[in-house]
Design a protein around this motif. Structure first.
Motif, short mmCIF file in Angstrom:
data_model
loop_
_atom_site.label_atom_id
_atom_site.label_comp_id
_atom_site.label_asym_id
_atom_site.label_seq_id
_atom_site.Cartn_x
_atom_site.Cartn_y
_atom_site.Cartn_z
N ILE A 212 0.83 -1.21 0.00
CA ILE A 212 0.00 0.00 0.00
C ILE A 212 0.86 1.26 0.00
O ILE A 212 0.49 2.28 -0.58
CB ILE A 212 -1.05 0.01 1.15
N ILE A 213 2.03 1.19 0.58
CA ILE A 213 2.92 2.36 0.56
C ILE A 213 3.42 2.62 -0.87
O ILE A 213 3.37 3.74 -1.37
CB ILE A 213 4.14 2.17 1.49
N ILE B 162 2.19 1.74 -3.71
CA ILE B 162 1.13 2.14 -4.64
C ILE B 162 0.47 3.46 -4.21
O ILE B 162 0.26 4.36 -5.01
CB ILE B 162 0.03 1.05 -4.71
N GLY B 163 0.18 3.56 -2.93
CA GLY B 163 -0.61 4.70 -2.48
C GLY B 163 0.20 5.95 -2.20
O GLY B 163 -0.35 7.05 -2.21
N ALA B 164 1.50 5.81 -1.93
CA ALA B 164 2.25 7.00 -1.53
C ALA B 164 3.54 7.22 -2.31
O ALA B 164 3.89 8.35 -2.64
CB ALA B 164 2.56 6.94 -0.04
N SER B 165 4.27 6.14 -2.60
CA SER B 165 5.55 6.34 -3.27
C SER B 165 5.41 6.68 -4.74
O SER B 165 6.34 7.18 -5.36
CB SER B 165 6.42 5.08 -3.14
N ARG C 298 -5.98 -1.81 2.53
CA ARG C 298 -6.96 -0.72 2.66
C ARG C 298 -8.07 -1.08 3.63
O ARG C 298 -8.45 -0.30 4.48
CB ARG C 298 -7.57 -0.39 1.30
#
Lengths: 189, 67
Positions: A126-127, A129-132, A158
């Motif tokens: 999730i990091i 995909i969602g933030a990096s 999620r």
């Protein structure tokens, strides 16, 4: 061999590495939850990357390459630490959120704690995909797994985060007095 | 830094704040950005300088590596 491949201390390698450091640090901290450990990990990654720079092709995705190195380093440390640190780990967990980003800290600390609760594979997915800012394909390559696996890890992450943070859609979110007040302030500021 | 290529989290698709996935992503991004915005610690910049110097010292003549 062209002249280019013979240039050893390529100055653009260094500058590109520098450009990626902030993102890499954020990844490290999201992964380990502690600033000192995160920065150790980043330092090790810099040294590894430097010693392997011949194997990096300029013009390809350095960010993904660095993240892969950091991730491998993280898991190899985890494996080693699994044997040695397991019983002191309890003490550490309390200081997890110490780094706590200065502002909006409650929100940030809650989030960091929730992130810690995730299994490693879901957390990294999730990091990434969602933030990096990686694509599913890139994330799959970094983690050495199939794209579909990344997708399912992200959706499980999620769901789990929603549970942990009590974010469960309409009912919980809208009418909450606290968050309404905060949002109101943020908008009027 | 500014990744405009991904449409995964395109703000144009930003749903109402009632979408729980959106809320999670928003918080994740805020958390991540708060670390990303910190200045790079001096120790890393020094480390890179040292690595760079060590390498230069090892291969005198810099880039002209003809043999």
């Amino acid at each position: 061999m062209t002249a280019e491949t013979l240039v050893s201390a390529d100055p653009s390698f260094k500058s590109e590495l520098l450009q990626n450091l902030s993102n890499l640090r954020a990844f490290a901290l999201s992964l380990v939850g502690r600033a000192d450990r995160a920065d150790d990990l980043v330092q090790e990654t810099i040294m590894k990357a430097w010693s392997k720079q011949e194997s990096f092709e300029m013009g390809t995705n350095m960010r993904a390459w660095l993240f892969t190195i950091l991730r491998n380093e993280y898991y190899s440390r985890m494996r080693k630490a699994g044997r040695e640190v397991s019983d002191t780990d309890g003490e550490y967990t309390h200081t997890l959120a110490v780094h706590a980003p200065q502002e909006g800290s409650m929100d940030m600390q809650d989030f960091q704690k929730a992130l810690e609760e995730l299994p490693d594979d879901q957390r990294e997915a999730i990091i990434l995909i969602g933030a990096s800012g990686f694509s599913y394909e890139e994330a799959a390559e970094i983690c050495g797994c199939a794209v579909g696996t990344i997708k399912s890890r992200v959706s499980r992450a999620r769901l789990r985060l929603q549970e942990l943070l009590g974010v469960s859609g309409h009912a919980d979110y809208g009418p909450d007095g606290n968050s309404a007040a905060v949002t109101g302030r943020a908008f009027s500021a | 830094m500014f990744d405009t290529s991904s449409d995964e989290d395109d703000p144009r698709n930003r749903p109402s704040s009632a979408d729980p996935n959106h809320e999670i992503t928003r918080r994740l991004k805020a958390y991540y950005a708060s670390v990303e915005e910190e200045p790079i610690p001096e120790r890393f910049i020094e480390l890179l300088e040292k690595l760079d110097e060590a390498e230069k010292a090892q291969s005198p003549g810099g880039s002209g590596n003809d043999s």
